[in-house]
Design a protein around this motif. Sequence first.
Motif, PDB file in Angstrom:
ATOM      1  N   LYS A   1      -3.383   6.214   3.650  1.00 53.75           N
ATOM      2  CA  LYS A   1      -3.754   4.903   3.101  1.00 53.75           C
ATOM      3  C   LYS A   1      -4.499   4.117   4.169  1.00 53.75           C
ATOM      4  CE  LYS A   1      -1.728   0.734   1.154  1.00 53.75           C
ATOM      5  NZ  LYS A   1      -0.487   0.057   0.766  1.00 53.75           N
ATOM      6  N   ILE A   2      -5.678   3.596   3.792  1.00 59.07           N
ATOM      7  CA  ILE A   2      -6.450   2.821   4.763  1.00 59.07           C
ATOM      8  C   ILE A   2      -6.593   1.362   4.349  1.00 59.07           C
ATOM      9  CG2 ILE A   2      -7.701   4.764   5.747  1.00 59.07           C
ATOM     10  CD1 ILE A   2     -10.037   4.174   3.950  1.00 59.07           C
ATOM     11  N   GLY A   3      -6.076   1.007   3.187  1.00 55.06           N
ATOM     12  CA  GLY A   3      -6.111  -0.398   2.790  1.00 55.06           C
ATOM     13  C   GLY A   3      -5.744  -0.610   1.342  1.00 55.06           C
ATOM     14  N   GLY A   4      -5.299  -1.812   1.059  1.00 57.13           N
ATOM     15  CA  GLY A   4      -4.991  -2.200  -0.310  1.00 57.13           C
ATOM     16  C   GLY A   4      -6.138  -3.015  -0.867  1.00 57.13           C
ATOM     17  N   ILE A   5      -6.139  -3.177  -2.151  1.00 54.55           N
ATOM     18  CA  ILE A   5      -7.193  -3.971  -2.777  1.00 54.55           C
ATOM     19  C   ILE A   5      -6.705  -5.405  -2.931  1.00 54.55           C
ATOM     20  CG2 ILE A   5      -6.498  -3.440  -5.134  1.00 54.55           C
ATOM     21  CD1 ILE A   5      -9.543  -3.340  -5.773  1.00 54.55           C
TER      22      ILE A   5
ATOM     23  N   MET B   1      -3.782  -1.099  -6.654  1.00 54.91           N
ATOM     24  CA  MET B   1      -4.793  -0.124  -6.288  1.00 54.91           C
ATOM     25  C   MET B   1      -4.972  -0.162  -4.781  1.00 54.91           C
ATOM     26  SD  MET B   1      -6.928   2.170  -7.316  1.00 54.91           S
ATOM     27  CE  MET B   1      -7.100   1.974  -9.045  1.00 54.91           C
ATOM     28  N   ASN B   2      -5.088   0.997  -4.198  1.00 49.37           N
ATOM     29  CA  ASN B   2      -5.257   1.119  -2.754  1.00 49.37           C
ATOM     30  C   ASN B   2      -6.453   2.003  -2.444  1.00 49.37           C
ATOM     31  OD1 ASN B   2      -2.800  -0.303  -1.908  1.00 49.37           O
ATOM     32  ND2 ASN B   2      -1.771   1.371  -2.935  1.00 49.37           N
ATOM     33  N   THR B   3      -6.868   1.957  -1.200  1.00 49.96           N
ATOM     34  CA  THR B   3      -7.930   2.828  -0.723  1.00 49.96           C
ATOM     35  C   THR B   3      -7.297   3.881   0.185  1.00 49.96           C
ATOM     36  OG1 THR B   3      -9.484   0.993  -0.789  1.00 49.96           O
ATOM     37  CG2 THR B   3     -10.118   2.913   0.512  1.00 49.96           C
ATOM     38  N   TYR B   4      -7.604   5.137  -0.092  1.00 54.33           N
ATOM     39  CA  TYR B   4      -7.054   6.252   0.679  1.00 54.33           C
ATOM     40  C   TYR B   4      -8.187   7.102   1.248  1.00 54.33           C
ATOM     41  CZ  TYR B   4      -2.595   5.355  -1.672  1.00 54.33           C
ATOM     42  OH  TYR B   4      -1.440   4.789  -2.131  1.00 54.33           O
ATOM     43  N   GLU B   5      -7.916   7.706   2.372  1.00 55.45           N
ATOM     44  CA  GLU B   5      -8.799   8.733   2.911  1.00 55.45           C
ATOM     45  C   GLU B   5      -8.120  10.058   2.598  1.00 55.45           C
ATOM     46  OE1 GLU B   5     -11.224   9.563   6.994  1.00 55.45           O
ATOM     47  OE2 GLU B   5      -9.200   8.775   7.174  1.00 55.45           O
TER      48      GLU B   5
END
Length: 144
Positions: free
Chosen positions: A58-62, A1-5
């Motif tokens: 993508k701004i970061g992974g979990i 899971m990743n964090t996206y803008e």
Amino acid sequence: MNTYEVWVQWNEWDDPWCRRTVQGETAGKTKYSFWEYLQDGLWEEKFGTVVKKLRCRKIGGIKVSDLFTNPATFREICERRAIDFTYQGMKIEVDGQCGVMVGGNHSGNIDVCFEGKYYAENCHPWWRTKYFDRKGNLIKEFLD
């Protein structure tokens, strides 16, 4: 899971519209999730039309540590269930599935993030459970 803008970009000169931070497995799945959000009265068109205007970064992974719960609650559960030797981030196996302990919950159980998953699951600390130290050695085992 990743964090996206994710945002809508009409063309390269326009300001971004409806910028949001979204969790997703891939950029494509994140765009689809964002499209579903837009369908709630903001922009009701087919995905094939909208996706051409969507931008995703993508701004970061979990990390498993992102799932850690309140340490005080975790310690309380450990004391109540007589598993004082445990800690958040400890390797654990429940019914043959490997994972990491991330916390305790209000049902008096532990929360475990299993390999390949990006969320915590509620597990009884004594049901078919094995606890491992940092080197992978078995510390304690509870059978049925």
